[in-house]
Each structure stands twice: as structure tokens, then as C-alpha cells.
Design an enzyme around this catalytic site. Structure first.
Site, PDB file in Angstrom:
ATOM      1  N   GLU A 320      14.277  -9.637   0.105  1.00 57.14           N
ATOM      2  CA  GLU A 320      14.175  -8.988   1.426  1.00 57.14           C
ATOM      3  C   GLU A 320      14.809  -7.596   1.402  1.00 57.14           C
ATOM      4  O   GLU A 320      14.312  -6.675   2.032  1.00 57.14           O
ATOM      5  CB  GLU A 320      14.811  -9.862   2.518  1.00 57.14           C
ATOM      6  CG  GLU A 320      14.256 -11.283   2.616  1.00 57.14           C
ATOM      7  CD  GLU A 320      12.738 -11.385   2.622  1.00 57.14           C
ATOM      8  OE1 GLU A 320      12.075 -10.438   3.071  1.00 57.14           O
ATOM      9  OE2 GLU A 320      12.221 -12.418   2.148  1.00 57.14           O
ATOM     10  N   TYR A 409       2.044 -11.971  -4.449  1.00 54.19           N
ATOM     11  CA  TYR A 409       3.430 -11.986  -4.915  1.00 54.19           C
ATOM     12  C   TYR A 409       3.522 -11.936  -6.442  1.00 54.19           C
ATOM     13  O   TYR A 409       4.133 -11.033  -7.005  1.00 54.19           O
ATOM     14  CB  TYR A 409       4.134 -13.264  -4.440  1.00 54.19           C
ATOM     15  CG  TYR A 409       4.471 -13.275  -2.962  1.00 54.19           C
ATOM     16  CD1 TYR A 409       5.754 -13.005  -2.520  1.00 54.19           C
ATOM     17  CD2 TYR A 409       3.511 -13.577  -2.006  1.00 54.19           C
ATOM     18  CE1 TYR A 409       6.076 -13.019  -1.165  1.00 54.19           C
ATOM     19  CE2 TYR A 409       3.820 -13.598  -0.652  1.00 54.19           C
ATOM     20  CZ  TYR A 409       5.110 -13.321  -0.243  1.00 54.19           C
ATOM     21  OH  TYR A 409       5.420 -13.327   1.097  1.00 54.19           O
TER      22      TYR A 409
HETATM   23  N1  BES Z   1       7.438 -10.680   4.441  1.00 53.40           N
HETATM   24  C1  BES Z   1       7.525 -11.939   3.818  1.00 53.40           C
HETATM   25  C2  BES Z   1       7.259 -13.080   4.756  1.00 53.40           C
HETATM   26  C3  BES Z   1       5.885 -13.042   5.409  1.00 53.40           C
HETATM   27  C4  BES Z   1       4.752 -12.704   4.681  1.00 53.40           C
HETATM   28  C5  BES Z   1       5.754 -13.358   6.732  1.00 53.40           C
HETATM   29  C6  BES Z   1       3.518 -12.653   5.325  1.00 53.40           C
HETATM   30  C7  BES Z   1       4.523 -13.328   7.359  1.00 53.40           C
HETATM   31  C8  BES Z   1       3.394 -12.969   6.652  1.00 53.40           C
HETATM   32  C9  BES Z   1       8.897 -12.139   3.165  1.00 53.40           C
HETATM   33  O1  BES Z   1       9.395 -11.001   2.558  1.00 53.40           O
HETATM   34  C10 BES Z   1       8.743 -13.142   2.054  1.00 53.40           C
HETATM   35  O2  BES Z   1       8.001 -12.864   1.164  1.00 53.40           O
HETATM   36  N2  BES Z   1       9.452 -14.241   2.120  1.00 53.40           N
HETATM   37  C11 BES Z   1       9.458 -15.237   1.074  1.00 53.40           C
HETATM   38  C12 BES Z   1      10.669 -15.008   0.223  1.00 53.40           C
HETATM   39  C13 BES Z   1      10.489 -15.212  -1.244  1.00 53.40           C
HETATM   40  C14 BES Z   1       9.270 -14.650  -1.872  1.00 53.40           C
HETATM   41  C15 BES Z   1      11.732 -14.764  -1.993  1.00 53.40           C
HETATM   42  C16 BES Z   1       9.532 -16.622   1.713  1.00 53.40           C
HETATM   43  O3  BES Z   1       9.701 -16.711   2.925  1.00 53.40           O
HETATM   44  O4  BES Z   1       9.393 -17.602   1.026  1.00 53.40           O
HETATM   45 ZN    ZN Z   2       8.294 -10.468   0.801  1.00 53.81          ZN
END
Ligand code: BES
Ligand code: ZN
Length: 647
Positions: A320, A409
């Protein structure tokens, strides 16, 4: 431009015709504009600054708000179009406070599948630059999670938080909801006097006994990053510009878990240049938060599942924090370019982890994710949309949520790792630092990025990386960097031996000859592997490497050694419960039920419901747990599980 008259005409005409035609008329409204997922006419008129007046009412579970948009009229527009979904619009005015004049407005129909919501069209004069929208949220405002006190840690006070990404900001603020536009915002928020409001903006470190809070976000951001939380929150500082908000009784556990935050920020700055957002705080939310973390600027929202006591899930914070550059400073132009946010961020997350904890750890993290990518690639290949394994997506008429997969990702980060390997870290870092400073506080599409990449990194040199293949072809190119981890090889061997019937965790007794006071004695030595000998990610991989055909007695034996049934670590729990469900270990159900009733993070909850739903003997169990729990989940998780259980 007589857009208003034109659209009024369409709406009037279609409302006389059949229902199905009605739907497609507003569906097509999005076509001529910039973004497949927004109705707003950003090319003609757009918000520059938004001021929010918000009254947070926990009794009615509603926000009563005024969204005051300061607009730039780029093309003599006579209409401004906003996105709304699940909002009740009361009136619209133009002009400064106290001299406001009521304006005409129309609300279009919902699109097919109600993904985008509705366009709100406001008639304006070309010289009107302020539009004020008076509104109320409703029970269909999906961004909002209103929690009764029983769902908080203290169980005394209620809690509210918002989740805007990807297209949920329009469910709590009438707004031009596209990441392609950046705005600044300010807010005046009124909350019950015992509670505190915090936002993705500059936050007071002290509570205000009147319950009135003022916020300013002076740097431009895409509006999916506007965020608010209200609850009984205490602030603890970790350094001059880092700290965290949480419910007071969690403070000491959080302090120990997040102690490395100042170091993390320093390391990130060392890699990609100055942190641009002044302050970096965390907000620890209740368990229903649907994500691990959300990069709301200046105030990352995190799920309490990352507090494990051993800092083993701290990479979520690195992730984050990394978004403060990739995502928040340079943002994806549309949700089709989502990999631009997440691929860069995962790459950067691993760099931060490598710098802080060593390459062995960052490689382990990468391999855990690559294992998940393999599963995802298989799922996507067999799905209705095999093209979703391209980095550049086409999500038109679909929910951008469907693009939130390991492709963006993991495949995204792997492209960057492969580029780094090709040109060398020094060159790649220089390239990325320039990229961030060239595009800071703006947005970028995949196409623009590729142009920039070709011009500034690849030009001249013959690259073995076929970028076009990564971006526009399904699956994974073969020419990518390879990562190996000795520590994970050890886990694989342990899993294979254990699966083959060898009790590798039983105490090993050996004798060693020792000389004590001139006499030779035999000393008994008992050696046994303990849970603490390995980190979370090693255990996750151990469980994944176990054979799918593992017998129940072996699962019981593992639980005897390591108490996996009762693990408080949600990452291990997910892998363990998945294996147990697949293996028909029925005794796991009460533990699974307890987990599903505590945690609402979609990444954990959804795959468990999916596995339960795949087996006829567990289907009813899944349905009954979900129906008792669904009001506890945030709409993001609830909708995903609901869709799954319908099939
Ligand atoms: N921005 C994302 C969460 C998100 C993505 C919310 C798309 C809504 C729509 C956040 O940065 C994220 O990727 N969170 C991951 C963390 C992990 C990859 C370390 C999660 O929540 O699992
Ligand atoms: Zn993210």
C-alpha cells in the site's frame, strides 16, 4: 452544445418505449466519452475541486451530503454529467453558497446489470462554474459499511468506512467517477461527538469534542481515492510523519506490528524518490473490510488480519505504501489499464521487502504469488473470458471488479522484473524514477506507457522481452526471469515426504557422546521441527505442496503438531481450510464457520465458499453460513459470494 436538450429528448422518447430499449439507451450514453465505466462528459466539463459537506447519521445509517463541484468548462458545455448509484438526489443548484440558484436536472435509467449506475445530467449556463448537488445515501450505497458496535473490537461504538475503488465512489458521492480525472478535495464532516472522522487527506491528530472535522487534500487525486472512516479511533505516532489510527484497545498490538513503518518509508524514498504526500498513516479497520489494504492517500486502510504478532504479513503495508508512487502519483487512466497500478506496485513492494528483509524473503513472496498466478491462469483459460489473461483488459459492459485478478498483480510485476533483468537494476531504477517524475499527479494508459518505455528504456537496445506479447497476448510469455528459493525447496521436500507417509515432524532422538569429568557419557538429544522454525509463507507453501489426495489421518496429525485448525493467521487458514475441504475432512467445518463469521476480506472468504459450493455435501452448509453472515460482509464481498452461490 445542446447536449442537455438532446439527451432529455432521448430519455423522454425511450421512456415511452419498452423497458429493454430504455436500458440500452443509457448504456450507450457512455460510448462517446472517455471511460467505459463513467457517464461523465469529462472532455467537455470537469471537476477541478470538490468540497463535501457531510452529516453522518448512525441512527438512519445515512449520509446527508452536499457535493460542491468547482468545474472547468472546456467546451462551452450546457450540461454537466455526473455518475450516481444508489443515491437520492434532492436538489441541484449552481453558484456560491448563499447565492445559489436551483438548476434543472434529469436522472437517466440504470444500465443493464446495474454496473455503472445512472447518469445525473445538470443543465447549466456556460459561465456556471460551481455545481452543488444535495443528496442522501441509501441502503444501496455499496461503498458504505455501517457496522453495529458488536462488529467492532470494542463492541461499544458503531463504525463506518467507505471503499471507493473501483467504481463505488459514485454510491456515496455524486461525482464524475473516472480515474482519468484528478481533483483536489476538502470536506466538513459532522459525526456523533464520541466518534472521530478520518479521511484520505490531512487528519487532525487530536479529537474534536464537537464532532466537527475539516479535511483538505490539496494534491490532485483520482476520485476512487476519496475515503472516509468514522469510529472510536485513537492515534499513535511512529515517527514524525508516520503513525496509525485504530480502536484504542488495539494500539499496543499495532505498535509492535507496524514498528518498521518509518524504515519502510525511508527505503521506498531511497528507491523511487521523495514521498509526495507529507504524512503516511495507517487506519486499522474492523474485520469486515473487504481488502487486505487500500491505498487511500495519506491514510492507508488495512484489514486487521495483517496483525499476526510476528510481522509476517507486513508486505501488505509495503504494497500500500508503494501505491503512493504507482497508483496514487501516477494512476491508471481507465480500469482496463489496472495492471499499471497493481503490477508496478507489486514490483515495488518486493523491492521494498528485499531492501528491508533481504532477497531470500522477497523471492519467497514472489514465489507464493506465482503459485497463485498458475491457478488463476487455469481458471481464466476455462472461463467465459480467456482474454482476461492479457495485461491490457477490455472490461466494457463488465464490472471492473472482474479485472482484479493475479494477471494485473503478478503477471504485471513479472513483466517489470523481466525488464529489470534485461537492462540491469541501475538502468531500470533510473528509468522508473524518471517515469514517476514525468507523470506525477497525472494518469497514464497502457499505450502511453509502452510508448514511453520504448523511447526511454528499450530504444536502441535489442530486447529479448516482447512487450507486446506480455500486454496483448493471453497466458504467460516464456522469456521471463526465473526465481528459485532454497527455503521453499525445503518445504516441498518436507511436504512430499510427509505426504508419502514419513512422519517428518516426529521428535528425532539421537545420542551424542560427551566427556564429562574425564568420563565418556551418552547424551540424549531430542530434535523436532516447530511451527516457529518457518515463516507464514513457508507454511503456506508447505500446505500447497502436500498431495491433493492426502488422507484425513495425516491432516489430523498435522493439526496435532501445529494446531492449524485453530490458526489465527488468515493466510495459513485459507490454505489449510482449502486443503481440508478438498480432502473431505468434515471435522474442519466448525473452524471454517468460525473463520467465515469473523473475517470479511474477500480474498479469504470467496475461495472458501467456492470450494464448499463445489461439493454437494457442503453446499447447504455454505448457503446457511452465508445467509446468517451476509449483513456482516461489505457489499464487495457480499455481492461476489452471492453471485457464486447462485450458480
Ligand atoms: N488497491 C488494491 C485493492 C483494490 C483493488 C480494491 C481493486 C478495489 C479494486 C490494494 O492495493 C490491494 O491490492 N490490496 C491487496 C493487497 C495485497 C496485494 C498485498 C489485498 O487487499 O489483498
Ligand atoms: Zn494494490
Amino acid at each position: 452544445m445542446k447536449l442537455f436538450t438532446y439527451i432529455m429528448l432521448i430519455l423522454v422518447l425511450t421512456s415511452c418505449s419498452q423497458e429493454s430499449k430504455n436500458k440500452s439507451s443509457t448504456e450507450n450514453l457512455a460510448d462517446p466519452f472517455l471511460d467505459d465505466h463513467s457517464y461523465s462528459n469529462l472532455k467537455e466539463i470537469k471537476t477541478r475541486h470538490l468540497h463535501l459537506d457531510l452529516d453522518i447519521n448512525f441512527e438512519s445509517k445515512k449520509i446527508y451530503g452536499v457535493a460542491r463541484h468547482r468545474m472547468i468548462n472546456l467546451n462551452k458545455a450546457d450540461t454537466a454529467i455526473f455518475d450516481i448509484k444508489g443515491l437520492e438526489i434532492q436538489k441541484v443548484t449552481t453558484g456560491e453558497r448563499n447565492t445559489e440558484i436551483e438548476a434543472d436536472f434529469v436522472i437517466g435509467k440504470y444500465d443493464k446489470d446495474s454496473i455503472l449506475g445512472q447518469p445525473l445530467l445538470v443543465k447549466i449556463n456556460v459561465d456556471d462554474s460551481i455545481i452543488n448537488i444535495y443528496y442522501k445515501t441509501t441502503e444501496y450505497s455499496e461503498a458504505l459499511d455501517w457496522l453495529d458496535p458488536s462488529l467492532t473490537s470494542s463492541k461499544i461504538h458503531p463504525f463506518l468506512y467507505t471503499q471507493g475503488q473501483a467504481i463505488l465512489t459514485r454510491t456515496w458521492i455524486p461525482i464524475q467517477d473516472s480515474p482519468s480525472n484528478r481533483i483536489t478535495y476538502s470536506a466538513d464532516v459532522k459525526v456523533p461527538a464520541k466518534l472521530r472522522a478520518v479521511m484520505s487527506a490531512k487528519n487532525d491528530k487530536k479529537r474534536n469534542p464537537t464532532g466537527l472535522y475539516h479535511f483538505e487534500m490539496n494534491k490532485s487525486i483520482p476520485c476512487y481515492l476519496i475515503a472516509l472512516a468514522v469510529g472510536d479511533l485513537a492515534y499513535s505516532s511512529l515517527s514524525e510523519n508516520t503513525g496509525f489510527f485504530c480502536e484504542p484497545e488495539l494500539s499496543s498490538r499495532c505498535k509492535s506490528e507496524f514498528i518498521d513503518l518509518p524504515k519502510m518509508l525511508a527505503v521506498a524514498e531511497k528507491i523511487y524518490g521523495k514521498y509526495q504526500w507529507e504524512q503516511y498513516d495507517l487506519l486499522i479497520l474492523p474485520y469486515s473490510f473487504p481488502f487486505g489494504g487500500m491505498e487511500n492517500p495519506m491514510l492507508t486502510f488495512v484489514n486487521p488480519t495483517i496483525i499476526t504478532g510476528d510481522r509476517s504479513l507486513i508486505s501488505v503495508v509495503a504494497h500500500e505504501l508503494a501505491h503512493s508512487w504507482s497508483g496514487n502519483l501516477v494512476s491508471n487512466k481507465s480500469w482496463n489499464d489496472f495492471w499499471i497500478n497493481e503490477g508496478f506496485t507489486v514490483y515495488f513492494e518486493h523491492r521494498i521487502m528485499e531492501e528491508l528483509y533481504g532477497k531470500e524473503i522477497s523471492d519467497i513472496l514472489a514465489l507464493v504469488e506465482i503459485y497463485e498466478l498458475d491457478d488463476e491462469l487455469r481458471r481464466i483459460k476455462e472461463s467465459k473470458h480467456p482474454e482476461d489473461s492479457k495485461l491490457l483488459l477490455n472490461l466494457k459492459y463488465r464490472n471492473p471488479d472482474e479485472g482484479v485478478t493475479d494477471i494485473a498483480y503478478v503477471k504485471g510485476s513479472w513483466l517489470l522484473k523481466s525488464l529489470e533483468a534485461e537492462v540491469g537494476r541501475k538502468n531500470f531504477d533510473l528509468f522508473l524514477t524518471n517515469y514517476f517524475s514525468t507523470y506525477k499527479f497525472s494518469t497514464i494508459s497502457t499505450e502511453e506507457f509502452i510508448k514511453y518505455l520504448n523511447k526511454n528504456l528499450l530504444n536502441g537496445s535489442k530486447s529479448s522481452i516482447n512487450v507486446d506479447e506480455w500486454i496483448n497476448k493471453e497466458g504467460l510469455p516464456t522469456n521471463k526471469v526465473e526465481i528459485v528459493s532454497e527455503r521453499l525447496n525445503v518445504m516441498r521436500n518436507l511436504a512430499e515426504s510427509f505426504g508419502a507417509g514419513k512422519d517428518v515432524f516426529a521428535p528425532k532422538i539421537t545420542y551424542r557422546k560427551e566427556k564429562v569429568k574425564g568420563k565418556v557419557r551418552k547424551r540424549k538429544i531430542i530434535e523436532q521441527l516447530k511451527k516457529e522454525d518457518f515463516i507464514t509463507q513457508e507454511w503456506q507453501m508447505f500446505i500447497r505442496y502436500l498431495p491433493g489426495t492426502i488422507t484425513v489421518d495425516k491432516l489430523e496429525l498435522l493439526d496435532k503438531y501445529f494446531s492449524f485448525n485453530n490458526t489465527q493467521n488468515a493466510e495459513i487458514a485459507l490454505d489449510w481450510f482449502s486443503l481440508c475441504i478438498k480432502s473431505g475432512y468434515d471435522e474442519i467445518l466448525p473452524y471454517v464457520e468460525r473463520f467465515l463469521k469473523k473475517v470479511g476480506r474477500r480474498k479469504f472468504v470467496l475461495p472458501i465458499y467456492e470450494l464448499l459450493n463445489e461439493q454437494s455435501k457442503y453446499k447447504n452448509f455454505a448457503k446457511s453460513v452465508f445467509s446468517s453472515q451476509k449483513l456482516f460482509y461489505h457489499a464487495v464481498t457480499r455481492n461476489s459470494v452471492e453471485k457464486l452461490l447462485q450458480n
